[in-house]
Design an enzyme around this catalytic site. Structure first.
Site, PDB file in Angstrom:
ATOM      1  N   HIS A  45      -2.837  -9.356 -30.724  1.00 38.12           N
ATOM      2  CA  HIS A  45      -3.759 -10.516 -30.582  1.00 38.12           C
ATOM      3  C   HIS A  45      -3.661 -11.360 -32.041  1.00 38.12           C
ATOM      4  CE1 HIS A  45      -5.333  -9.359 -26.660  1.00 38.12           C
ATOM      5  NE2 HIS A  45      -5.475  -8.249 -27.126  1.00 38.12           N
ATOM      6  N   LEU A 103       6.254 -11.764 -24.126  1.00 39.72           N
ATOM      7  CA  LEU A 103       5.874 -12.050 -22.594  1.00 39.72           C
ATOM      8  C   LEU A 103       4.410 -12.101 -22.617  1.00 39.72           C
ATOM      9  CD1 LEU A 103       8.221 -10.291 -20.568  1.00 39.72           C
ATOM     10  CD2 LEU A 103       8.454 -12.617 -21.166  1.00 39.72           C
ATOM     11  N   GLY A 104       3.644 -11.107 -23.283  1.00 38.43           N
ATOM     12  CA  GLY A 104       2.267 -11.059 -23.202  1.00 38.43           C
ATOM     13  C   GLY A 104       1.561 -12.259 -23.779  1.00 38.43           C
ATOM     14  N   SER A 117     -10.745  -5.386 -26.062  1.00 33.90           N
ATOM     15  CA  SER A 117      -9.762  -4.528 -26.194  1.00 33.90           C
ATOM     16  C   SER A 117     -10.173  -3.165 -26.782  1.00 33.90           C
ATOM     17  CB  SER A 117      -8.727  -5.116 -27.404  1.00 33.90           C
ATOM     18  OG  SER A 117      -8.493  -6.443 -26.936  1.00 33.90           O
TER      19      SER A 117
HETATM   20  C1  LIG Z   1       0.217  -5.389 -25.453  1.00 38.81           C
HETATM   21  C2  LIG Z   1       1.739  -5.764 -24.923  1.00 38.81           C
HETATM   22  C3  LIG Z   1       1.293  -6.342 -23.418  1.00 38.81           C
HETATM   23  C4  LIG Z   1       2.419  -6.998 -25.751  1.00 38.81           C
HETATM   24  O1  LIG Z   1       3.625  -7.196 -24.955  1.00 38.81           O
HETATM   25  P1  LIG Z   1       4.440  -8.516 -25.543  1.00 38.81           P
HETATM   26  O2  LIG Z   1       3.693  -9.719 -25.491  1.00 38.81           O
HETATM   27  O3  LIG Z   1       5.653  -8.614 -24.630  1.00 38.81           O
HETATM   28  O4  LIG Z   1       4.891  -8.218 -27.058  1.00 38.81           O
HETATM   29  P2  LIG Z   1       6.121  -7.942 -27.387  1.00 38.81           P
HETATM   30  O5  LIG Z   1       6.509  -6.437 -26.682  1.00 38.81           O
HETATM   31  O6  LIG Z   1       7.241  -8.785 -27.019  1.00 38.81           O
HETATM   32  O7  LIG Z   1       6.124  -7.532 -28.721  1.00 38.81           O
HETATM   33  C5  LIG Z   1       2.530  -4.603 -24.909  1.00 38.81           C
HETATM   34  O8  LIG Z   1       2.794  -4.188 -26.170  1.00 38.81           O
HETATM   35  C6  LIG Z   1       1.993  -3.419 -24.047  1.00 38.81           C
HETATM   36  O9  LIG Z   1       1.954  -3.329 -23.120  1.00 38.81           O
HETATM   37  N1  LIG Z   1       1.278  -2.514 -24.742  1.00 38.81           N
HETATM   38  C7  LIG Z   1       0.737  -1.299 -24.240  1.00 38.81           C
HETATM   39  C8  LIG Z   1      -0.629  -1.589 -23.473  1.00 38.81           C
HETATM   40  C9  LIG Z   1      -1.403  -2.336 -24.261  1.00 38.81           C
HETATM   41  N2  LIG Z   1      -2.335  -3.307 -23.955  1.00 38.81           N
HETATM   42  O10 LIG Z   1      -1.489  -1.797 -25.609  1.00 38.81           O
END
Ligand SMILES: CC(C)(COP(=O)(O)OP(=O)(O)O)[C@@H](O)C(=O)NCCC(N)=O
Length: 459
Positions: free
Chosen positions: A389, A265-266, A291
């Site tokens: 990323h 989703l991110g 980051s």
């Molecule tokens: C970085 C995030 C948003 C990635 O989520 P998403 O894109 O859904 O990846 P995934 O969990 O589907 O592999 C998630 O891993 C998260 O909330 N991490 C903790 C906070 C952070 N930004 O590191």
């Protein structure tokens, strides 16, 4: 309790309709799903583990039936295509676990999808901590494939959170903020105020629940420090001057549903927000993250200990750098100096001494570049934020010294932060190169820091 559980499963998990009448047989009553959900929600953690283990073991694929269909398919290879397709479809049907029909029925009752998101969060918890049962892993992958379909980007709604959003939503956004904690109302007001944007994805099945939240700063250049974003006291009622907005800096992203892990989703939200910003600011030219580097300091402590054990102390720092450290710490040379350095890094005290900070900057910057670029886990970047990323196709673009001077920033990553830059024309290529060939796209600044590290360690 086992008998009660088995009785509940027998009653609520409908048998698989047989192949011929599968489209005609009426679905089981909603009460089956509601009873199942109610029963599960009232179980404690240990009991839930037992319950899903029985579900995954006794209500999965009928292995004997599946192998029979497989044999039948082999026997039809010489037959006409229609017969082969029919045999393949029968095999496919026999490979559908019985509980998948239950999960589909649950998704159709009120609150069912949210229940399945939470159920997967439990299953992930069990498979990562408690047990390595292959059936439980199968249950997890069935849940993930269903959730990935229901939460595909076309069914998600982009919401912009502003100061006019409902209090309960602003409160949720504050609570979910995992990267730079929100301390008070002024904080959250700034994060949704002028030169800021906050977006989330929501889904009709979980109304009012932000599934993933992205915080953006609108600036004139790519930020090299977080204080200017979360601390600076911009007047909260300033009017945005469009000519001052040429860059989008993503400074925090958090997913809120553990059960949706792996649904990406991110990544989707970042891409969707880029499009949203481009339509609001057609001249916007730069997109980058700012980051954190969680885990760098603790990795570094282990790395220094390793070099000490191998007696390679001199390789990490040049003569001049060691002299600086020895003079600044009053420590003797060699291993004693390295121990003094490790103690300084552990306390964060080094940051208060202007001289020591200046001496350590080149050392910590090249070690951090190596940590992000060179340290791997199963071939991918060891650092989880870098991995996220880079999977999206971003470029490891710039390390920033003195970027997060908060105690947390110093403790976690020696105050260093990194820009993962999104060159929109290249994210597709970069993402494939990273995912398929584990190639990290990095800028000249990063590559030269890595080269300095490698030169030193070959000393
Ligand atoms: C970085 C995030 C948003 C990635 O989520 P998403 O894109 O859904 O990846 P995934 O969990 O589907 O592999 C998630 O891993 C998260 O909330 N991490 C903790 C906070 C952070 N930004 O590191």
């Amino acid at each position: 309790h086992m008998r009660v559980m088995e009785e509940m499963l027998r009653r609520t998990v409908a048998p698989v309709p047989n192949y011929e009448t599968r489209d005609k047989s009426p679905p089981p009553p909603d009460s089956n799903s509601l009873d199942f959900m109610h029963f599960y929600r009232n179980l404690g953690r240990e009991q839930r583990l037992v319950f899903v283990e029985i579900l995954s073991r006794e209500y999965g694929v009928d292995h004997r039936g599946a192998s029979e269909m497989a044999r039948k398919l082999v026997d039809t290879q010489s037959r006409d295509l229609a017969t082969i397709l029919q045999a393949e479809d029968r095999l496919r049907y026999s490979l559908t676990p019985r509980y998948r029909h239950l999960l589909n029925h649950i998704s159709r009752v009120e609150g069912g999808v949210k229940f399945l998101v939470d159920l997967r969060a439990d299953v992930l918890d069990f498979t990562s901590k408690v047990t390595d049962s292959p059936q439980l892993r199968d249950l997890n992958s069935t849940l993930k494939s269903l959730l990935s379909e229901w939460f595909s980007v076309g069914l998600l709604r982009l919401e912009r959170i502003t100061w006019q959003s409902p209090c309960e939503l602003l409160q949720k956004i504050s609570q979910y903020e995992a990267v730079h904690p929100v301390r008070n109302w002024t904080d959250i007001k700034r994060r949704v105020g002028p030169y800021r944007r906050c977006y989330s994805f929501t889904h009709a099945s979980m109304p009012g629940e932000p599934l993933v939240v992205l915080h953006v700063a609108l600036t004139q250049d790519i930020s090299d420090n977080i204080q200017s974003i979360v601390r600076e006291f911009t007047t909260l009622d300033a009017v945005e001057e469009v000519e001052k907005i040429t860059t989008a800096v993503f400074y925090s992203i958090s997913s809120t549903q553990t059960g949706l892990q792996g649904v990406e989703l991110g990544n989707y939200l970042i891409k969707r927000v880029v499009r949203e910003l481009q339509s609001e600011f057609p001249h916007m030219a730069q997109f980058s993250s700012l980051s954190p580097i969680p885990g760098f300091t603790s990795w570094l402590q282990g790395f220094l200990a390793q070099y000490r054990k191998e007696g390679r102390v001199t390789e990490l720092l040049s003569e001049h750098e060691w002299t600086e450290v020895e003079e600044a710490t009053g420590a003797a040379s060699g291993p004693a100096a390295l121990d003094a350095l490790r103690a300084l890094l552990a306390s964060g005290d080094w940051h208060r001494s202007e001289r020591l900070a200046r001496a350590l900057e080149p050392v910590l910057m090249r070690l951090c570049a190596w940590y992000l670029y060179g340290e791997k886990r199963r071939g991918y970047a060891l650092n989880p934020v870098a991995n996220f990323h880079l999977q999206n196709g971003a470029t490891l673009w710039r390390l920033n010294w003195h970027a997060d001077t908060s105690p947390r920033g110093i403790a976690n990553s020696c105050g260093i932060m990194v820009n993962y830059r999104y060159f929109l024309q290249e994210t597709g290529i970069n993402s494939r190169a990273y995912l398929h060939n584990k190639v990290i796209t990095a800028s000249e600044q990063v590559l030269s820091l890595v080269a300095q590290f490698q030169k030193n360690s070959k000393l």
